[in-house]
Scaffold this active site. Sequence first.
Site, PDB file in Angstrom:
ATOM      1  N   HIS A 161       1.027  -1.110   0.006  1.00 18.82           N
ATOM      2  CA  HIS A 161       0.108  -0.119   0.023  1.00 18.82           C
ATOM      3  C   HIS A 161       0.774   1.213   0.029  1.00 18.82           C
ATOM      4  CE1 HIS A 161      -2.925  -2.638   2.235  1.00 18.82           C
ATOM      5  NE2 HIS A 161      -3.542  -2.470   1.049  1.00 18.82           N
ATOM      6  N   LYS A 212     -16.312  -6.849   4.218  1.00 19.34           N
ATOM      7  CA  LYS A 212     -15.752  -7.909   4.880  1.00 19.34           C
ATOM      8  C   LYS A 212     -15.545  -7.552   6.356  1.00 19.34           C
ATOM      9  CE  LYS A 212     -11.942  -6.940   1.905  1.00 19.34           C
ATOM     10  NZ  LYS A 212     -10.519  -7.055   1.490  1.00 19.34           N
ATOM     11  N   ARG A 253      -1.885  -5.893  -8.690  1.00 18.92           N
ATOM     12  CA  ARG A 253      -0.522  -6.781  -8.638  1.00 18.92           C
ATOM     13  C   ARG A 253      -0.470  -7.718  -9.822  1.00 18.92           C
ATOM     14  NH1 ARG A 253      -2.575  -7.803  -2.709  1.00 18.92           N
ATOM     15  NH2 ARG A 253      -4.393  -8.089  -4.254  1.00 18.92           N
ATOM     16  N   SER A 288      -2.983  -8.042   2.887  1.00 21.63           N
ATOM     17  CA  SER A 288      -3.157  -7.660   4.329  1.00 21.63           C
ATOM     18  C   SER A 288      -3.513  -9.019   4.680  1.00 21.63           C
ATOM     19  CB  SER A 288      -4.445  -6.798   4.519  1.00 21.63           C
ATOM     20  OG  SER A 288      -3.913  -5.363   4.202  1.00 21.63           O
TER      21      SER A 288
HETATM   22  O1  PNS Z   1      -8.985  -3.048  -0.115  1.00 28.15           O
HETATM   23  P1  PNS Z   1     -10.305  -3.445  -0.459  1.00 28.15           P
HETATM   24  O2  PNS Z   1     -11.152  -4.368   0.396  1.00 28.15           O
HETATM   25  O3  PNS Z   1      -9.980  -4.366  -1.947  1.00 28.15           O
HETATM   26  O4  PNS Z   1     -11.218  -2.300  -1.134  1.00 28.15           O
HETATM   27  C1  PNS Z   1     -12.519  -2.165  -1.551  1.00 28.15           C
HETATM   28  C2  PNS Z   1     -13.040  -0.846  -1.483  1.00 28.15           C
HETATM   29  C3  PNS Z   1     -13.171  -0.612   0.031  1.00 28.15           C
HETATM   30  C4  PNS Z   1     -12.423   0.112  -2.207  1.00 28.15           C
HETATM   31  C5  PNS Z   1     -14.499  -1.256  -1.821  1.00 28.15           C
HETATM   32  O5  PNS Z   1     -15.080  -2.222  -1.267  1.00 28.15           O
HETATM   33  C6  PNS Z   1     -15.327   0.267  -1.868  1.00 28.15           C
HETATM   34  O6  PNS Z   1     -15.399   1.143  -2.545  1.00 28.15           O
HETATM   35  N1  PNS Z   1     -16.142   0.216  -0.710  1.00 28.15           N
HETATM   36  C7  PNS Z   1     -17.027   1.164  -0.485  1.00 28.15           C
HETATM   37  C8  PNS Z   1     -18.650   0.959  -0.690  1.00 28.15           C
HETATM   38  C9  PNS Z   1     -18.853   1.280  -2.389  1.00 28.15           C
HETATM   39  O7  PNS Z   1     -18.723   2.173  -2.630  1.00 28.15           O
HETATM   40  N2  PNS Z   1     -19.051  -0.151  -2.690  1.00 28.15           N
HETATM   41  C10 PNS Z   1     -19.213  -0.163  -4.156  1.00 28.15           C
HETATM   42  C11 PNS Z   1     -18.191  -0.319  -4.897  1.00 28.15           C
HETATM   43  S1  PNS Z   1     -18.359  -1.026  -6.696  1.00 28.15           S
END
Ligand code: PNS
Length: 164
Positions: A21, A45, A94, A132
């Site tokens: 990150h 999650k 990645r 993570s």
């Molecule tokens: O590190 P991650 O868990 O891959 O990040 C995912 C994240 C937090 C970027 C995504 O789940 C997100 O944007 N969550 C906020 C809620 C939202 O907007 N959901 C619709 C995404 S299409």
Amino acid sequence: MGQRGGLAIYPGSFDPITFGHLDLITRSLRIFDRVIVGVARGHHKETLFTMDERVEMIREACSGMERVEVKGFDGLLVEFAHREGANVMVRGLRAISDFEYEFQMALMNRKIDGEFEAVFLMPSEQWSYLNSTVVKEIARLGGPVDRFAPPAAVRRLAAKMKSP
Ligand code: PNS
């Protein structure tokens, strides 16, 4: 270096922040003037760390980076970005295995907000295997995590493993 582009959001769960990150944040600063690290509360999650703990860890890890801000958010990413005045997010790719999830998320975000753009950056290959989840797994099994995550995260992982 050419002229940099305004503001970008770097969203994620960051549960906890890793060197992968941090590599992405450093790369983003080569392109954008300012980067807001957006820490999602994480309804998608279960997280080991609370949102406040994750925000604090990233703030500590980024303390020397003047153009970086760290903020927690709840709800939709595109709405958070809009409130912050950004219409671009940065995400790391990645490997091919990341592609499908990122592709779906980018297109869904675009469906919700037609002005929203996604920029994908490749982290250094030394972090391409890192996420993570594996860092948490290694910490849980008593392995060394200081080569994968900054001290702020290593310290909190150790504390969490003692008293979950
Ligand atoms: O590190 P991650 O868990 O891959 O990040 C995912 C994240 C937090 C970027 C995504 O789940 C997100 O944007 N969550 C906020 C809620 C939202 O907007 N959901 C619709 C995404 S299409």
